[in-house]
Design an enzyme around this catalytic site. Structure first.
Site, PDB file in Angstrom:
ATOM      1  N   SER A   1     -22.202  72.290 125.311  1.00 47.95           N
ATOM      2  CA  SER A   1     -20.992  72.454 124.513  1.00 47.95           C
ATOM      3  C   SER A   1     -20.341  73.804 124.800  1.00 47.95           C
ATOM      4  O   SER A   1     -19.914  74.052 125.922  1.00 47.95           O
ATOM      5  CB  SER A   1     -21.340  72.268 123.031  1.00 47.95           C
ATOM      6  OG  SER A   1     -20.188  72.020 122.274  1.00 47.95           O
TER       7      SER A   1
ATOM      8  N   ASP B   1     -19.265  60.816 124.846  1.00 45.99           N
ATOM      9  CA  ASP B   1     -18.828  62.053 124.189  1.00 45.99           C
ATOM     10  C   ASP B   1     -17.339  61.911 123.852  1.00 45.99           C
ATOM     11  O   ASP B   1     -16.505  61.649 124.724  1.00 45.99           O
ATOM     12  CB  ASP B   1     -19.046  63.245 125.123  1.00 45.99           C
ATOM     13  CG  ASP B   1     -18.955  64.577 124.403  1.00 45.99           C
ATOM     14  OD1 ASP B   1     -18.140  64.710 123.460  1.00 45.99           O
ATOM     15  OD2 ASP B   1     -19.683  65.509 124.783  1.00 45.99           O
TER      16      ASP B   1
ATOM     17  N   HIS C   1     -21.741  63.352 121.852  1.00 46.42           N
ATOM     18  CA  HIS C   1     -21.867  64.782 122.135  1.00 46.42           C
ATOM     19  C   HIS C   1     -23.290  65.271 121.899  1.00 46.42           C
ATOM     20  O   HIS C   1     -23.756  66.179 122.593  1.00 46.42           O
ATOM     21  CB  HIS C   1     -20.887  65.565 121.261  1.00 46.42           C
ATOM     22  CG  HIS C   1     -20.784  67.011 121.630  1.00 46.42           C
ATOM     23  ND1 HIS C   1     -20.405  67.429 122.893  1.00 46.42           N
ATOM     24  CD2 HIS C   1     -21.032  68.145 120.923  1.00 46.42           C
ATOM     25  CE1 HIS C   1     -20.410  68.757 122.934  1.00 46.42           C
ATOM     26  NE2 HIS C   1     -20.800  69.206 121.758  1.00 46.42           N
TER      27      HIS C   1
END
Length: 388
Positions: free
Chosen positions: A137, A325, A355
């Site tokens: 991320s 995602d 995610h």
């Protein structure tokens, strides 16, 4: 046999009065970090992610006696985990006092974070050899930033479930996250909630958690009742309260907004080495006014700068998006791979976790896939092969 970690105490590297990309000074700045293994081994840098802390956020991918991993093994590598500005461990609104503390803390970019981490490695820890950088991320954003900002130093970058530039769609999602806190005007108090009320803006933080609830996991994860199957939480309202609100209300609101600003302004082309005619950055590394408040590519000059930045990466890049995602889709990663060229490999994580496939370690199958993929990517030279 080397111990897993001789000293589990978080350390602090003092940066002094640290000049930011904006030209502002972050007074008495410091980076919190933790190391694993011996500094005589090749270095792997593993930065934290949005809201993540050093141990609770990153340790899941590092080999321990309880959870052995093949790739991030402290017996063979010197693993450095630095905390983002704003995460509550490094210099953050919540731990900074004075006129530039709290809500007034100067905003920091990925460029600033990586510049500070480079100083930690080279001046604080004496690391001048090539390194590997990986992260999930916002950690992926830092991996891309490292590979472009210090191309001579990065031998391998492994960004998973992240991007080299915040997209329009990602920006819009983050506007909703930000708005959740700011809409709680009574609780947020213009960022002076602790001074005026002695508590966090709970309503705003709860709402932030509920905004995130529709994005962190995929539609399939919800359809297949993943929370019930993997977390033992039945019913959507319990999911909202026991998972999402529990997470969001454990955070500091100004910290969350600070890191969110960093995320929104993620763009490896917004640095003088690559900005060119885009005007995204000025001489002397300054982030220009045009580089503020601007997501994605606003012009062909911006796109050209983005392509230059990715082509400027010299090391290998293993890009690992998840097919489900919702804000870092594989289509964006394909563009990054195409711009980088032959040095890049795209390896898609096939997972309903969305995610969360990239972290923080709850999906055991995805952890194994990441560990195996990093392991076989051959981080270092033949003298120190990752698959020895």
């Amino acid at each position: 046999m080397a111990p897993f970690a001789d000293d589990r105490t978080i350390k602090y590297y003092q940066l002094g009065d640290f000049e930011l990309q904006s030209g502002e000074i972050l007074p008495s700045a410091y980076i919190a970090y933790l190391t694993y293994g011996s500094p005589t081994n090749p270095c792997i840098l593993y930065p934290t992610w949005y809201s993540g802390t050093i141990v609770a956020g990153n340790e899941w991918l590092i080999s321990t006696p309880e959870h052995p991993r093949r790739a991030l093994d402290p017996e063979r590598y010197f693993i450095v985990v630095p905390a983002l500005f704003g995460n509550g461990e490094s210099t953050s609104p919540s731990n900074t006092t004075g006129p530039k503390g709290g809500v007034n803390m100067p905003k920091t970019t990925f460029y600033d974070n990586v510049k500070a981490q480079h100083q930690l490695l080279t001046q604080g820890l004496g690391i001048t050899d090539q390194i590997a950088v990986l992260g999930w991320s916002m950690g992926a954003g830092q991996a891309f930033q490292w590979a472009s900002q210090y191309p001579d130093m990065v031998k391998l970058a492994v960004p998973f479930c992240g991007s080299a530039r915040t997209s329009f769609h990602n920006w819009v999602f983050l506007e909703a996250v930000k708005g959740a806190i700011l809409a709680d005007t009574e609780g947020y108090c213009g960022g002076r909630y602790m001074e005026e009320k002695g508590q966090q803006p709970i309503v705003g933080l709860k709402t932030l958690g509920r905004v995130y609830a529709g994005w962190g996991f995929s539609q399939t994860f919800y359809r297949e009742k993943g929370f019930e199957k993997y977390y033992g939480i039945e019913g959507l309202e319990r999911v909202m309260v026991e998972f999402w609100e529990k997470w969001s209300t454990s955070k500091d609101a100004n910290n969350m907004l600070h890191m969110l600003w960093t995320w929104q302004h993620g763009d490896i082309s917004a640095q003088p080495l690559y900005a060119g005619q885009s005007g995204l950055a000025e001489a002397g590394h300054r982030l220009s006014h045009r580089g503020l408040g601007r997501p994605g590519a606003g012009s062909q000059q911006d796109e050209d700068a983005f392509q230059r930045a990715l082509k400027g990466i010299q090391g290998k890049v293993l890009i690992m998006p998840c097919d489900n995602d919702l804000y870092f889709p594989p289509e964006d990663s394909q563009i990054e791979k195409d711009y980088i060229g032959d040095n890049a490999e795209l390896k898609v994580i096939k997972s309903i976790w969305g995610h969360w496939a990239g972290g923080p370690g709850d999906s055991k199958e995805d952890v194994k896939f990441l560990d195996d993929s990093i392991y076989v990517s051959n981080m270092f030279t033949k003298e120190k092969p990752i698959d020895a």
